[in-house]
Scaffold this motif. Structure first.
Motif, PDB file in Angstrom:
ATOM      1  N   ASN A  52       0.874  -1.413  -0.217  1.00 15.98           N
ATOM      2  CA  ASN A  52      -0.253   0.182   0.182  1.00 15.98           C
ATOM      3  C   ASN A  52       0.642   0.687  -0.289  1.00 15.98           C
ATOM      4  O   ASN A  52       0.214   2.242  -0.919  1.00 15.98           O
ATOM      5  N   ILE A  53       2.209   1.234   0.557  1.00 23.35           N
ATOM      6  CA  ILE A  53       2.509   2.643   0.938  1.00 23.35           C
ATOM      7  C   ILE A  53       3.399   2.685  -0.262  1.00 23.35           C
ATOM      8  O   ILE A  53       3.713   3.940  -0.607  1.00 23.35           O
ATOM      9  N   ALA A  54       4.223   1.462  -0.617  1.00 19.78           N
ATOM     10  CA  ALA A  54       4.768   1.660  -2.230  1.00 19.78           C
ATOM     11  C   ALA A  54       3.710   2.188  -3.494  1.00 19.78           C
ATOM     12  O   ALA A  54       3.790   2.894  -3.919  1.00 19.78           O
ATOM     13  N   ALA A 241     -10.892  17.168   4.527  1.00 13.17           N
ATOM     14  CA  ALA A 241     -12.342  16.520   4.672  1.00 13.17           C
ATOM     15  C   ALA A 241     -12.273  15.505   2.908  1.00 13.17           C
ATOM     16  O   ALA A 241     -12.497  16.312   1.967  1.00 13.17           O
ATOM     17  N   ALA A 242     -12.635  13.840   3.134  1.00 11.54           N
ATOM     18  CA  ALA A 242     -12.509  13.072   1.697  1.00 11.54           C
ATOM     19  C   ALA A 242     -14.390  13.762   1.185  1.00 11.54           C
ATOM     20  O   ALA A 242     -15.286  13.753   1.550  1.00 11.54           O
ATOM     21  N   ALA A 243     -13.999  13.749   0.079  1.00 13.67           N
ATOM     22  CA  ALA A 243     -15.235  13.761  -0.611  1.00 13.67           C
ATOM     23  C   ALA A 243     -16.317  12.620  -0.513  1.00 13.67           C
ATOM     24  O   ALA A 243     -17.186  12.801  -0.777  1.00 13.67           O
ATOM     25  N   GLU A 244     -16.133  11.556  -0.121  1.00 10.42           N
ATOM     26  CA  GLU A 244     -16.647  10.283   0.736  1.00 10.42           C
ATOM     27  C   GLU A 244     -15.994   9.283   1.621  1.00 10.42           C
ATOM     28  O   GLU A 244     -15.045   8.879   1.062  1.00 10.42           O
ATOM     29  N   VAL A 245     -16.582   8.392   2.433  1.00 13.59           N
ATOM     30  CA  VAL A 245     -16.006   8.204   3.510  1.00 13.59           C
ATOM     31  C   VAL A 245     -16.125   6.265   2.720  1.00 13.59           C
ATOM     32  O   VAL A 245     -17.823   6.172   3.754  1.00 13.59           O
ATOM     33  N   LEU A 246     -15.117   5.838   2.894  1.00 12.59           N
ATOM     34  CA  LEU A 246     -15.953   4.155   1.519  1.00 12.59           C
ATOM     35  C   LEU A 246     -15.213   3.186   2.945  1.00 12.59           C
ATOM     36  O   LEU A 246     -15.574   1.986   3.137  1.00 12.59           O
ATOM     37  N   ASP A 247     -14.104   3.588   3.041  1.00 12.98           N
ATOM     38  CA  ASP A 247     -13.070   2.142   3.856  1.00 12.98           C
ATOM     39  C   ASP A 247     -12.024   2.919   4.178  1.00 12.98           C
ATOM     40  O   ASP A 247     -11.206   3.682   3.464  1.00 12.98           O
ATOM     41  N   PRO A 248     -11.922   2.719   5.271  1.00 12.92           N
ATOM     42  CA  PRO A 248     -10.783   3.287   6.007  1.00 12.92           C
ATOM     43  C   PRO A 248      -9.329   1.970   5.963  1.00 12.92           C
ATOM     44  O   PRO A 248      -8.539   2.994   5.724  1.00 12.92           O
ATOM     45  N   THR A 249      -9.737   1.509   5.340  1.00 15.96           N
ATOM     46  CA  THR A 249      -8.748  -0.120   4.479  1.00 15.96           C
ATOM     47  C   THR A 249      -7.586   0.848   4.143  1.00 15.96           C
ATOM     48  O   THR A 249      -7.327   1.146   3.327  1.00 15.96           O
ATOM     49  N   GLY A 250      -6.215   0.736   4.647  1.00 17.57           N
ATOM     50  CA  GLY A 250      -5.117   2.175   3.974  1.00 17.57           C
ATOM     51  C   GLY A 250      -4.725   2.828   3.974  1.00 17.57           C
ATOM     52  O   GLY A 250      -3.717   3.414   3.646  1.00 17.57           O
ATOM     53  N   CYS A 251      -5.449   3.677   4.782  1.00 14.78           N
ATOM     54  CA  CYS A 251      -5.567   5.213   4.448  1.00 14.78           C
ATOM     55  C   CYS A 251      -3.933   5.974   5.427  1.00 14.78           C
ATOM     56  O   CYS A 251      -3.302   6.125   4.633  1.00 14.78           O
ATOM     57  N   GLY A 252      -4.224   4.567   6.797  1.00 11.71           N
ATOM     58  CA  GLY A 252      -2.711   4.812   6.918  1.00 11.71           C
ATOM     59  C   GLY A 252      -1.508   4.799   6.053  1.00 11.71           C
ATOM     60  O   GLY A 252      -0.263   5.502   6.210  1.00 11.71           O
ATOM     61  N   ASP A 253      -1.537   3.701   5.382  1.00 10.89           N
ATOM     62  CA  ASP A 253      -0.506   3.809   4.838  1.00 10.89           C
ATOM     63  C   ASP A 253      -0.038   4.720   3.424  1.00 10.89           C
ATOM     64  O   ASP A 253       1.075   4.840   3.150  1.00 10.89           O
ATOM     65  N   LYS A 278      -3.488  14.820   2.914  1.00  7.82           N
ATOM     66  CA  LYS A 278      -4.865  14.213   1.905  1.00  7.82           C
ATOM     67  C   LYS A 278      -4.948  13.523   0.583  1.00  7.82           C
ATOM     68  O   LYS A 278      -5.817  12.912   0.331  1.00  7.82           O
ATOM     69  N   MET A 279      -3.688  12.565   0.450  1.00  8.67           N
ATOM     70  CA  MET A 279      -3.512  11.210   0.574  1.00  8.67           C
ATOM     71  C   MET A 279      -4.317  10.698   1.416  1.00  8.67           C
ATOM     72  O   MET A 279      -5.324   9.511   0.446  1.00  8.67           O
ATOM     73  N   GLY A 280      -5.132  10.584   2.366  1.00  7.36           N
ATOM     74  CA  GLY A 280      -5.339   9.864   3.177  1.00  7.36           C
ATOM     75  C   GLY A 280      -6.552  10.530   3.552  1.00  7.36           C
ATOM     76  O   GLY A 280      -7.650   9.146   2.867  1.00  7.36           O
ATOM     77  N   ALA A 281      -7.292  11.132   2.812  1.00 10.36           N
ATOM     78  CA  ALA A 281      -8.698  11.538   2.143  1.00 10.36           C
ATOM     79  C   ALA A 281      -9.134  10.876   0.682  1.00 10.36           C
ATOM     80  O   ALA A 281     -10.143  10.634   0.872  1.00 10.36           O
ATOM     81  N   LEU A 282      -8.034  10.669   0.454  1.00  7.80           N
ATOM     82  CA  LEU A 282      -8.312  10.448  -1.598  1.00  7.80           C
ATOM     83  C   LEU A 282      -8.652   8.856  -1.157  1.00  7.80           C
ATOM     84  O   LEU A 282      -9.084   8.914  -1.571  1.00  7.80           O
ATOM     85  N   LYS A 283      -8.304   8.786  -0.229  1.00  5.41           N
ATOM     86  CA  LYS A 283      -8.045   7.112   0.082  1.00  5.41           C
ATOM     87  C   LYS A 283      -9.069   5.859   0.453  1.00  5.41           C
ATOM     88  O   LYS A 283      -9.275   5.323  -0.166  1.00  5.41           O
ATOM     89  N   ILE A 284      -9.629   7.100   1.619  1.00  6.07           N
ATOM     90  CA  ILE A 284     -10.920   7.020   1.827  1.00  6.07           C
ATOM     91  C   ILE A 284     -12.233   6.578   1.287  1.00  6.07           C
ATOM     92  O   ILE A 284     -12.796   6.193   1.277  1.00  6.07           O
ATOM     93  N   ALA A 285     -11.800   7.617   0.043  1.00  6.16           N
ATOM     94  CA  ALA A 285     -12.695   7.533  -0.843  1.00  6.16           C
ATOM     95  C   ALA A 285     -12.769   6.605  -1.778  1.00  6.16           C
ATOM     96  O   ALA A 285     -14.266   6.189  -2.342  1.00  6.16           O
ATOM     97  N   GLN A 286     -12.153   5.695  -1.697  1.00  9.04           N
ATOM     98  CA  GLN A 286     -11.959   4.348  -2.353  1.00  9.04           C
ATOM     99  C   GLN A 286     -12.350   3.270  -1.993  1.00  9.04           C
ATOM    100  O   GLN A 286     -11.335   2.547  -0.805  1.00  9.04           O
ATOM    101  N   ARG A 287     -12.661   2.354  -2.302  1.00  7.89           N
ATOM    102  CA  ARG A 287     -12.101   0.629  -1.720  1.00  7.89           C
ATOM    103  C   ARG A 287     -11.347  -0.043  -1.615  1.00  7.89           C
ATOM    104  O   ARG A 287     -10.577  -0.071  -3.076  1.00  7.89           O
ATOM    105  N   GLY A 289      -7.069  -1.041  -0.616  1.00  9.65           N
ATOM    106  CA  GLY A 289      -5.655   0.174  -0.352  1.00  9.65           C
ATOM    107  C   GLY A 289      -4.948   0.859  -1.105  1.00  9.65           C
ATOM    108  O   GLY A 289      -4.036   1.330  -1.052  1.00  9.65           O
ATOM    109  N   GLN A 290      -5.860  -0.216  -2.590  1.00  3.77           N
ATOM    110  CA  GLN A 290      -4.400   0.481  -3.461  1.00  3.77           C
ATOM    111  C   GLN A 290      -5.455   0.579  -5.389  1.00  3.77           C
ATOM    112  O   GLN A 290      -4.897  -0.162  -5.934  1.00  3.77           O
ATOM    113  N   ASN A 291      -6.248   1.271  -4.846  1.00  2.72           N
ATOM    114  CA  ASN A 291      -7.390   1.906  -5.891  1.00  2.72           C
ATOM    115  C   ASN A 291      -7.615   3.022  -6.275  1.00  2.72           C
ATOM    116  O   ASN A 291      -8.047   3.693  -7.287  1.00  2.72           O
TER     117      ASN A 291
END
Length: 302
Positions: A52-54, A241-253, A278-287, A289-291
């Motif tokens: 996820n980090i990579a 602020a996230a555009a949408e909160v869908l999945d916290p998996t991988g936000c920290g990564d 910014k990346m954490g907010a971007l990620k949480i809006a997608q299901r 960890g790598q989408n």
């Protein structure tokens, strides 16, 4: 210049429970806990902290070198990483076991219950540092216990500055071992819960840790942002602020991928953390960890 990313490569089986865990678990009965959660949705995703980090680091334009282990089912994962421009030369293939697997249930409040099978990750201590001389910075994420210990020793000996990011691996280590990690590290990154556990086990405070040789202690706070401790002073970097909160998996990564990107470029720590938020907010809006898709131009990085 490249960044070494050490930690797990895993497959995530992600499910969603539409209720709240707190409403299903009776605290006075936890000694005989027997509970089942109906999960209407199920997905299998590429995951693990190193992957996820990579992923985020590469999407931002950084060069990631992954040091991790996969099992006999991991060839497709390795090929995916290669397709993203990620160096996989130090990914160990262990043929008599599976790649690490995480089974994750997320409830309506974004609380998570995870079962984790380490699989090939338990052999990651067999891997040494890559034979290249352009590694400028590294991160040690959750991995096999022996692998984390070896990685810290090897990086310190090579004089490569690194972030110590124990994550869910923190409970494997006592206070003395954690102090050794911190002594060898250049930065420490934890979430607020891990920060409290780290302080409890080492007898330190976040303030005292930051007054040591460390260049910074980073404490992520979810939607509230992040606290940055430097030489006894704490600065709150607000969340995004996230555009949408869908999945916290991988936000920290995702946050840590951005942190590495900035640190490798000698940005001020608070600027690295701001990009991480910014990346954490971007990620949480997608299901998964790598989408999440990263628009470098919109971030001013193109």
């Amino acid at each position: 210049m490249a960044c070494l990313v050490s930690g797990s490569l895993a497959f995530d089986t992600i499910t969603n429970f539409p209720g709240r865990f707190a409403e299903q678990i009776m605290p006075e009965q936890v000694h005989i806990l027997n509970v089942s959660f109906l999960v209407p949705t199920l997905r299998r995703e590429f995951g693990g902290c190193a992957g996820n980090i990579a992923y985020t680091l590469a999407a931002l334009g950084g060069e990631a070198v992954v040091v991790a282990a996969v099992g006999n089912d991991g060839d497709g994962y390795v090929e995916r990483l290669k397709s993203l421009g990620i160096d996989t030369q130090q990914v160990l293939r262990v043929q008599d076991t599976y790649t690490a697997q995480a089974m994750i249930i997320t409830d309506a409040d974004n609380n998570q219950i995870t079962a984790f099978h380490p699989g090939a990750m338990q052999q990651a201590h067999q891997i040494g540092l890559p034979p290249r001389d352009d590694i400028r910075i590294a991160i040690i994420g959750p991995d096999g216990r022996d692998a984390m210990l070896r990685r810290a020793k090897d990086l310190a000996a090579a004089k490569i500055p690194f972030i110590f990011d124990p994550g869910q691996g923190l409970p494997m280590f006592d206070g003395a071992a954690l102090k050794d990690f911190i002594q060898q590290a250049t930065w420490v990154a934890v979430n607020d819960y891990e920060g409290r556990m780290l302080c409890e086990r080492t007898g330190e405070t976040l303030e005292s840790l930051s007054r040591s040789h460390l260049k910074g202690v980073i404490v992520t706070l979810g939607a509230e942002g992040c606290d940055v401790w430097v030489q006894g002073q704490c600065q709150r970097v607000p969340g995004v602020a996230a555009a949408e909160v869908l999945d916290p998996t991988g936000c920290g990564d995702a946050f840590r991928g951005a942190l590495l990107y900035g640190l490798e470029r000698d940005w001020p720590l608070v600027d690295c953390v701001a990009l991480g938020n910014k990346m954490g907010a971007l990620k949480i809006a997608q299901r998964g960890g790598q989408n999440h898709q990263v628009d470098r131009a919109a971030l001013g990085l193109a």
